[in-house]
Design an enzyme around this catalytic site. Sequence first.
Site, PDB file in Angstrom:
ATOM      1  N   GLU C 438      89.125  76.365  42.845  1.00  0.00           N
ATOM      2  CA  GLU C 438      88.087  76.612  43.866  1.00  0.00           C
ATOM      3  C   GLU C 438      87.106  75.443  43.934  1.00  0.00           C
ATOM      4  O   GLU C 438      85.913  75.629  44.161  1.00  0.00           O
ATOM      5  CB  GLU C 438      87.306  77.906  43.598  1.00  0.00           C
ATOM      6  N   GLY C 439      87.610  74.251  43.754  1.00  0.00           N
ATOM      7  CA  GLY C 439      86.735  73.076  43.810  1.00  0.00           C
ATOM      8  C   GLY C 439      86.259  72.712  42.419  1.00  0.00           C
ATOM      9  O   GLY C 439      85.532  73.485  41.791  1.00  0.00           O
TER      10      GLY C 439
END
Lengths: 249, 311, 590
Positions: C438-439
């Site tokens: 998620e980054g």
Amino acid sequence: MKVLVAVKRVLDYNVKARVKADKSGIELANVKMSMNPFDEIAVEEALRIKEAGNAEEVIAVSIGPSQSQETIRTALAMGADRGILIETEEELQPLVIAKLLKHVVEKESPGLVIVGKQAIDDDSNQTGQMLSAMTGWAQATFASKVEFEGDALKVTREVDSGLESIKVAMPAVITTDLRLNEPRYAKLPNIMKAKKKPLETIPVADTGVTTTTGLSVVEVNEPEQRQAGVIVSDVSELVDKLKNEAKVI
Amino acid sequence: MSTLILAEHEGGALRPATLNVVAAATQIGNDVTLLVAGSGSDAVAQAASSLAGVTKVLHADDAAYENELAENLADLVMTIANDYEHILFAATASGKNVMPRVAAMLDVPGISDITEVQSADTFVRPIYAGNAMATVKSSDARKVITVRTTSFEAGAETGGSASVETLAATAASEKVSFIGQELSQSDRPELTSARVVVSGGRGMQDGENFKMLDEIAEKLNAAVGASRAAVDAGFVPNEYQVGQTGKVVAPDLYIAVGISGAIQHLAGMKDSKVIAAINKDEEAPIFQVADYGLVADLFDALPELSKGLDG
Amino acid sequence: MSYTAPVRDIEFMLNKVVGLDEVAALPGFEEATPDLVAAILEESGKFTAEVLAPLNRVGDEQGSSWSEDGVTTPEGWKDAYQQFCENGWGALSFEPEYGGQGLPMCVSAAVQEMWHSSNMSFGLCPLLTQGAVDALHHHASDEMKERYVAKMVEGTWTGTMNLTEPQAGTDLASIRTRAEPDGDHYRISGQKIYITYGEHDLSENIIHLVLARLPDAPEGVKGISLFVVPKFLVNDDGSLGERNDVKCVSIEHKLGIHASPTCVMSYGDNDGAIGYLVGQENHGLMYMFTMMNQARHAVGVEGYAIAAGAYQKALAYAKDRKQGKTLLGTSEDDQGIINHPDVRRLLMTMRSGVDAMRGLALECAASFDKAAKHPDADKRDYYQRRGELLTPMVKGWSTEFGVELCSMGVQVHGGMGFVEETGAAQYYRDARITTIYEGTTAIQANDLIGRKTARDGGQGMKELTTEIRATVGELEKSNRAELQVMAKRLGDAVEALEDTTDWLLKQDNAALPAAGSVEYVMMSGRTVGGWMMARTALAATASSEDPKYSDAQITLARFFAEHELPKVGSGKQIVTEGGESTISIDVAML
């Protein structure tokens, strides 16, 4: 038919009981409280009876302080239809609890009352039997199976030497043993619905039941602690110690 | 005033628990009357009359009492209850079933599971699975009690010569009838009265492995017990369960195998004279109460123990 | 028991610090009263401790396994998932019109903490479904929502997010998966990797959300569209139809989260997987971004949740394990290693750290709740800005700090922590992914200094530090010495944060702020964490319910102020002075 279940708020099963310094009882301030495990089984059984079409309504009754509402809400979240709290700050004995339950029984006329066989706080194991004697209803304690047979019940009971089964006429009082069922977890939608289900509060004074008895607690003490013994290195040492030191084999 | 005890019996003989209750009654101090209720129970009444410390036996013989139905037994007790200051039952499944009915009908609180008699009106009983001991005092004219049998040394079976009087039977309840029973078949001593108990826990892994405990029990003339975890897992039937909600035992030797020692289990066995524990987890709480602990895999230790008992 | 949900601590943070009452006062959240939320947390605690926690170990040891026929989850998982769905846990925060309960995000986050503390690999499955539902909810047509969302809310079908390709990880501009129009649908072909729960045996159907390019799409991020690709096609009556042309060709062997299948998904090996366009063509990436904050928040929750699990394990071990004579033990029997001061330090760091991160995450969630439902438009904007500002801190700081705390959990166990048997190592291994997916932390840092700070000229940050300064003022008014200490430390930290923000806004060379950006995430996370702890201490001072509990909260807050907040000052030095050395070296010499 209505089914009445009694639910008690007790010190959580996983919390170790600690005796108060003044020996007046057990420390209950700021510790986790939950529904008595045997009462969860009682609620579950009542719900199953309703789900099987043998009852129309399940009523959860608790007797205790206002926080016992949470215990009733737990029962409502499991699926009970409504709740009744007989509110009292006093710690009541089974005799008084049974009288108060009888008061509710007279008001509600259930076909069946299901209670836990004992509460894990005072371990009395009396309320169900007392209620049965007071109402004159049949008694089926320590139930591990409940089957409907027409307007009677076949109840399998856990006794010291195994299982026995009896047939009881209804209305009846059942007390639950551990293996009667495995209580469900409350479903989230039901937890939310539980908040809106009716919960009636009756002050204990309004019941006309005398709450004092001739039995009083003088003091509560820690049990004698058993000391840990020795760790033996192998089986032969164990056998040797049991034979020659403890002389028990 | 005197003390009334409801005797328990099966197969024409008194259950050992009754002897423990007589011992508790002796400590209270009054005359002791034993009530024998049964069907075809003359021999039991005779045996009861010879118990040391018993001054009178009341005998009610009727089909109503054949299966220890609580309604019928309580009704019978009520016909004579007013003659007694103390009414005692064993804290067995049967005694616990009847006692509260009698108490309710007399409108007095029941006093469950006493472990100590401090005086005629003051008793000690465990609460919170034995994590605390409550001293309770009764000011009622009648004290209705169950007695934790393991806390009182059994009285002698002989030495008494009580009179046996017949007591009129009460009518059987129409609301309840006995259907049948499934009793566990065992040649071993009964769990609550055995001198040695060998118990298994979740560590036994399955019911089949309990045979290893049977083998050892055979050699020690011991009863086999189990923790709640083992019963819940279906390894053995419920009547094996030792603990807060099962049976309370206090043998001379308790061998705990693969039992971690949850407080609820300890509540049922910590009064044993000697406790030996076998567990592979050295941090298991059972070792904190064991006189002899062996940290070992039970599947290695049990065959060795069995062999060791031969030699 | 291997996990006990910290219901009391969560409730205290939610009710007394974050202010659940304010959220419950918003139109649409009326049901979220403290007593209802207490009942929800209680039952969730029971479920996670009794059903999910016992499967954590078996999940790690067995892992999910792949075969031609699909992916098999570990023993017991399918039953647990079914129970999870039947009990309605997946539906907590969704809109009632699709069968959800419509509860606020702050309540949902509180519940999700328990999933991940007890069993993070399990918790990922509903987490991904939630992301997919959010995307559909915001961008899909009503017809598409009708078809898919209710089943996903129930959990009968799960969802996945298909972004990454072998050549396109953080840089989604380079994705190659193609979507060819074919009547009322599209034919999707290409390969996606790192697809969490891309294939499994827990649910009847799996709804993949897939980023792909149309044949005539513009280059780069403006040419990406979002498609629904169900594993089994869904008939008009809602029943399941044919198997779609999508399959899992392998699963990864990983450092942690062994039970969560990380799939390589192949689309269109035969005649192209049937996919349906979500919203408009070429808007795919924008759609993904609208739910990015939620998804990143959820992973931030994982970050501290798993540290909370590690803490419980370490605490139990430290009480039990005896080694040497301790300096703090009060008797012969009281010689657990917890009474060695350094073991205390480790445990205090873990406990206060978890509390601080929980505070941050719940504050952020409550901001989004207010942004969604506040009647006043200005307030909605204010809280939207706040939520968006805090999100990279939740994701960036809480996952990095979470890993650090799990490492401390191993340390408390000593050699036994390095041995798998105790389970301490599993938390550490499982936690490690949270700073990546998620980054990565660097992406969060980029987001914080760029989109969330530079873009609004530091407005959101200014609003935040102003509120923190108000709390410093309250602390100063207290007559308790501990709170005075906190006032000093928090005051210093907020000043350092403001100075650093000013410095960042003034830089022309983008490489210098970028070099210090991760440290900037850490220092802002710590400052807000310290703020939440200070507010906890203030709430505890005001509460007379349980003096022992209140005192403990104050001590934990003071510990955090004294041990974590000083790092904000050094963070300022690192960011403002350390950039040059980071970037100036001749790479050939490395």
